[in-house]
Design a protein around this motif. Sequence first.
Motif, mmCIF file in Angstrom:
data_model
loop_
_atom_site.group_PDB
_atom_site.id
_atom_site.type_symbol
_atom_site.label_atom_id
_atom_site.label_comp_id
_atom_site.label_asym_id
_atom_site.label_seq_id
_atom_site.Cartn_x
_atom_site.Cartn_y
_atom_site.Cartn_z
ATOM 1 N N ARG B 480 7.826 -6.764 -5.576
ATOM 2 C CA ARG B 480 6.585 -6.445 -6.272
ATOM 3 C C ARG B 480 6.224 -7.608 -7.200
ATOM 4 O O ARG B 480 7.086 -8.356 -7.632
ATOM 5 C CB ARG B 480 6.802 -5.167 -7.081
ATOM 6 C CG ARG B 480 5.646 -4.803 -7.947
ATOM 7 C CD ARG B 480 5.787 -3.375 -8.414
ATOM 8 N NE ARG B 480 5.377 -2.451 -7.364
ATOM 9 C CZ ARG B 480 5.026 -1.184 -7.608
ATOM 10 N NH1 ARG B 480 5.055 -0.707 -8.809
ATOM 11 N NH2 ARG B 480 4.656 -0.408 -6.610
ATOM 12 N N ASN B 481 4.959 -7.759 -7.468
ATOM 13 C CA ASN B 481 4.451 -8.831 -8.335
ATOM 14 C C ASN B 481 4.587 -10.214 -7.704
ATOM 15 O O ASN B 481 4.473 -11.217 -8.368
ATOM 16 C CB ASN B 481 5.154 -8.879 -9.699
ATOM 17 C CG ASN B 481 4.895 -7.609 -10.466
ATOM 18 O OD1 ASN B 481 3.809 -7.037 -10.357
ATOM 19 N ND2 ASN B 481 5.880 -7.163 -11.203
ATOM 20 N N GLU B 493 10.822 2.797 9.172
ATOM 21 C CA GLU B 493 9.874 3.638 8.455
ATOM 22 C C GLU B 493 10.518 4.967 8.052
ATOM 23 O O GLU B 493 10.311 5.464 6.949
ATOM 24 C CB GLU B 493 8.657 3.895 9.351
ATOM 25 C CG GLU B 493 7.469 4.377 8.569
ATOM 26 C CD GLU B 493 6.180 4.290 9.362
ATOM 27 O OE1 GLU B 493 6.193 3.743 10.481
ATOM 28 O OE2 GLU B 493 5.170 4.776 8.855
ATOM 29 N N ALA B 497 10.868 6.578 4.254
ATOM 30 C CA ALA B 497 10.357 7.899 3.900
ATOM 31 C C ALA B 497 11.361 8.701 3.073
ATOM 32 O O ALA B 497 10.994 9.633 2.377
ATOM 33 C CB ALA B 497 9.980 8.672 5.157
ATOM 34 N N PRO B 501 11.342 6.400 -5.800
ATOM 35 C CA PRO B 501 11.400 5.270 -6.724
ATOM 36 C C PRO B 501 12.660 5.337 -7.581
ATOM 37 O O PRO B 501 13.027 6.393 -8.082
ATOM 38 C CB PRO B 501 10.132 5.437 -7.568
ATOM 39 C CG PRO B 501 9.177 6.109 -6.640
ATOM 40 C CD PRO B 501 10.023 7.045 -5.813
ATOM 41 N N GLU B 515 10.380 0.569 -5.462
ATOM 42 C CA GLU B 515 9.306 0.839 -6.413
ATOM 43 C C GLU B 515 8.210 1.707 -5.808
ATOM 44 O O GLU B 515 7.641 2.572 -6.452
ATOM 45 C CB GLU B 515 8.686 -0.479 -6.898
ATOM 46 C CG GLU B 515 9.659 -1.397 -7.637
ATOM 47 C CD GLU B 515 10.070 -0.849 -8.996
ATOM 48 O OE1 GLU B 515 9.451 0.114 -9.461
ATOM 49 O OE2 GLU B 515 11.032 -1.385 -9.590
ATOM 50 N N LEU B 517 5.493 2.299 -1.966
ATOM 51 C CA LEU B 517 4.945 1.796 -0.717
ATOM 52 C C LEU B 517 3.509 1.393 -0.935
ATOM 53 O O LEU B 517 2.753 2.097 -1.592
ATOM 54 C CB LEU B 517 4.966 2.907 0.331
ATOM 55 C CG LEU B 517 6.141 2.916 1.263
ATOM 56 C CD1 LEU B 517 6.267 4.276 1.895
ATOM 57 C CD2 LEU B 517 5.954 1.875 2.344
ATOM 58 N N ARG B 518 3.152 0.255 -0.404
ATOM 59 C CA ARG B 518 1.780 -0.191 -0.533
ATOM 60 C C ARG B 518 1.339 -0.634 0.846
ATOM 61 O O ARG B 518 1.975 -1.491 1.441
ATOM 62 C CB ARG B 518 1.712 -1.354 -1.519
ATOM 63 C CG ARG B 518 0.312 -1.783 -1.854
ATOM 64 C CD ARG B 518 0.356 -2.833 -2.913
ATOM 65 N NE ARG B 518 0.843 -2.335 -4.183
ATOM 66 C CZ ARG B 518 0.079 -1.632 -5.041
ATOM 67 N NH1 ARG B 518 -1.162 -1.355 -4.747
ATOM 68 N NH2 ARG B 518 0.587 -1.222 -6.176
ATOM 69 N N GLU B 519 0.289 -0.035 1.336
ATOM 70 C CA GLU B 519 -0.117 -0.256 2.730
ATOM 71 C C GLU B 519 1.115 -0.136 3.614
ATOM 72 O O GLU B 519 1.841 0.819 3.544
ATOM 73 C CB GLU B 519 -0.785 -1.621 2.875
ATOM 74 C CG GLU B 519 -2.180 -1.618 2.240
ATOM 75 C CD GLU B 519 -2.850 -2.958 2.418
ATOM 76 O OE1 GLU B 519 -2.960 -3.383 3.566
ATOM 77 O OE2 GLU B 519 -3.250 -3.563 1.416
ATOM 78 N N GLU B 523 7.658 -1.983 -1.475
ATOM 79 C CA GLU B 523 7.755 -2.851 -2.639
ATOM 80 C C GLU B 523 9.024 -2.562 -3.427
ATOM 81 O O GLU B 523 9.348 -1.400 -3.696
ATOM 82 C CB GLU B 523 6.537 -2.676 -3.533
ATOM 83 C CG GLU B 523 5.296 -3.205 -2.858
ATOM 84 C CD GLU B 523 4.179 -3.447 -3.851
ATOM 85 O OE1 GLU B 523 3.355 -4.327 -3.595
ATOM 86 O OE2 GLU B 523 4.149 -2.754 -4.887
#
Lengths: 265, 797
Positions: B480-481, B493, B497, B501, B515, B517-519, B523
């Motif tokens: 992330r970041n 995947e 699931a 976090p 942290e 999931l993004r798209e 992350e």
Amino acid sequence: MIPRACGWAADASGGSISKAASPWGVALAAKPGQFDRMSYAIRLAAEDLVARASGALFWPAQELLCVSDLHLGKAERMARRAGALLPPYDSRDTLARLEAEIAVLRPRTVICLGDSFDDGASLAGLEEDARLWLARLMAGRAWVWITGNHDPGPLEIAGTHRAEVQIAGLRFRHIAEAGGAAKAGGAGEISGHYHPKVRLAGKAWRCFLADADRMILPAFGTYTGGLWADDPAFDGLFGPAALAISCGGTVARAMPKPRASTRSR
Amino acid sequence: MTQLPPALANWFTAKGWTLHPHQYEMLARAGDPATLLIAPTGGGKTLAGFLPTLAELTTSPAKGLHTLYISPLKALAADIRRNLRTPIEGAGLAVRVEDRTGDTSQTQRRRQRADPPQILLTTPESLALLLSYEDAPRLFAGLQRVILDELHALAESKRGDQMTLLLARLQTLSPGLRRVGLSATVEDPPALARFLAADTGILLADPGPAPDIAMLETDAPPPWAGGGGRYAIPAILEQVKRHRTTLIFHNTRAQAELFFHDLWLANDESLPIGIHHGSLSREQRERVEAAMAAGELRAIVCTGSLDLGIDWGDVDLVIQVGAPKNVKRLVQRIGRANHRYNAPSKALLLPANRFEVVECKAALDAVRDGTLDGEPRGPGPRDVLCQHVLMTACSGPFDADALFAEVITAGPYAALTQAEFEATLDFVATGGYALRAYDRWQRLKQTNGRWALRDPRAAAVIRQNLGTIIDVETLKVRLRNRVGGTPLGEVEEAFAATLTPGDTFLIGGQVVRYEGLREMTVEVSHQPGRDPKVAVFNGTKFATSTLLTQRILDIFQQDRWPDLPAHTASWLALQREVSRLPDAHSLLCESFAHDGREHLVVYGFAGRNAQQTLGLLLTKAMEDAGLAPLGFVATDYATLIWGLDAVQDAAPLFDLTALQDGLETWLAGNAVMKRTFRASAIIAGLIERSHQGRRKSGRQATFSSDILYDTLRKYDPDHLLLQITREEAMRGLIDFSRIKEMLARVTGRIETRRLPRITPLAAPLFLEPGRIPVQGMGRERLADDAARRLMEAAGLA
């Protein structure tokens, strides 16, 4: 379930819903929020709306039910085009869920927000009992078909056909117009098309996306996938306080809309 | 009797080689319709398989395809091509050998169909593709012999089932075709022979001397939990220095990568060491293979991609990192060391944690006693048959009766009934739905009694989807970041699931904190200096045999453990002190809180299938009792269940009669069934594979196979694909009679120990792959909490 006879139940703690003398016997209080497990109230362009766990949107003041992206006839279209032979039960499943919402909410008006049919030939390809079923649902209420990208042509079905429609403070169209709502001075826009979904507690849920000006509905059709709520496609459509209201189960629950542009919590 | 042609005989003599008795015997049996050769690795199996071909092509040279060689691995095909070149060029034979795999270029493939070599080396998937073309009858009309290498490995999977159907097809195209199967040692040779053909003769080669296997004991104690064996790197380097060439096997690619990285850091003398596994590019793999063949490498860190019979020459030590899970696999693996036929193979086992020390001990005892193990495979699955019917339709119109007659000549499908075949054909032709509303549901149609594709353009899509290997959907993992940059790696995947976090896991050599999931990206943030909480689901999960399980339970019952290393003996003693060790007469359950969740461990020692079924049953009972289970994972020994509320007494959860209500719905709705459905739906051709990159661009147009599964359950519960899903799931679960049996044995002796913290024996379970999420009220409560916290954090509540 919301029994029609007693109208919206009053919420003692938050007072979000109160009984009032609307034609439907219902009005929403100023403060939006959760008032039962299946409904989440939200204020959009000064109108009080209810996001339902089914993925439908209800507007009590207008007794109006809005659903988006039914994609009726999806399996039939794929079979017709020599694609996969998917189970031919999608249309009846979608109609059954729509019927359940109509039975509970008894809308005077239903708006289908586009992509109601998977393509121009899907209506003709609909099995006979599904057509009759649809006719039964339409009987006795106003029905508006908004044109979508999947069903752009004129459809041979009763009801009103429109590219978009304005009712009181809200404008209904298939695809959100970037910047449109905000620039139009807070005019509320209700649209579909993107099939937003969100991840919560390790699971994907269909969801509404909404801020004070604009709302995007989840897909209501059974055979539909989704686009993650943090997809850049939603950039520029929503303000910083936008919500994602997850549905597709038995509970409508709100969370902040995940954003693509923020890279930290 | 086929004679060895003088050219070859002279060349062998010149090289100072003499043939093994089983190699002569293969020549003698060259005319037999089907022969299964079982020989230890290093016994010249492959040459034995090819000798009749070389003899026939030398005596009566002919153009066109003479012999088809099929191996489960691409690398093996390339390796065999190199190895065959030596005798062919040495003896000056005019024989053309080529390979054809997923790595072969389009130009080369087209040329091979127009002008085939005499010997073609390929894989089951490439053969299926060849047979799907209209010109297959011309290509295979003159085929004389087919050689199936590593048949024991093929026969364990759907690839093998598909292979037998392809053989049946080949036999129709070339009725005189003779079959040869090559196999390492197996527990039931006649069963493997029936798999190859109905009338197979078995040839057993001299098994050679017993292998020399020991546990690698180290000064550093292994950890309580976790895999990879990195604690033992100094000891392993020492072994590498003492041997010519060492193969270091890992059970997963991720572990191989991590281990290689650390091994390289510790490699002060810069010994040439390579890595080889299935995720590496073709170029990388070939470079390592070539260096290995040239004797330039002292060690290779590898996975199953090197597991199958690749001839490396000078390997004199095999190290197996992590428990070998089943004894048969272990014996086949160590066959790799010391390819001199009459010298014993040398292997070392390196347990990755202290539980595995016990497992290794049990495995070594089993090898010493010569007890192989294995589960018999059931009848051929019908999703594979669906694909075969589609493939047949691609190559041209077919007659249903003729196809049925052909299919039942394949070993796994010998018992298929006419009705089952017709249901399969109906599914392929019309979807096989109870609702018959449309003429549009037609993939095949019948004209003049023969079935053909309704739309010939569909053939391209069908060809793209051939094969029975289902790639798992993976997600990239990024910090992330950090915008851009290379991802740390990929996780499945299904694994993502199960994360919440705060969970930590190991990837790309580092411990990271999940942290969100993004798209389509997982992350994570750095979490240095912490042990990972959960394992990355990766690689094949082998079931330990019931035989090993019993041996482990026996070890637990000893008063002291003088045969085990001191660190493991004291670890077992600690378990006995803080809780107790499981035995066969009672059922031990441990309940404790760990890392913010409540956990229940059930030590059934009933084998993975039974423990998995138990996981489904117990989570149902916990759901009914309002204990909000969130998921479970099963091993051969135990089931670990995590949830929101503590289990104080597990005994009432085992009341099977109380479970009956809604049990079927619970079982049908679980994640195992949905995964099974997805795999079968892809193989059977109901849904397309998601090709790399397509999923992202497909966006909202593609939808989850779970929706199809739920729709079929609701409207068409007897549909063929649901039948197949249930049959397939039953291979991974077991019927309730076994569970009932176990419960009857331990009734009244179910003991729940409520403990202040995680126990020594429970620790390894936390890093087990294959975690199964439970979708119940616990998940709803979690979603409520998560949504509320997010709203509060954003100041929107």
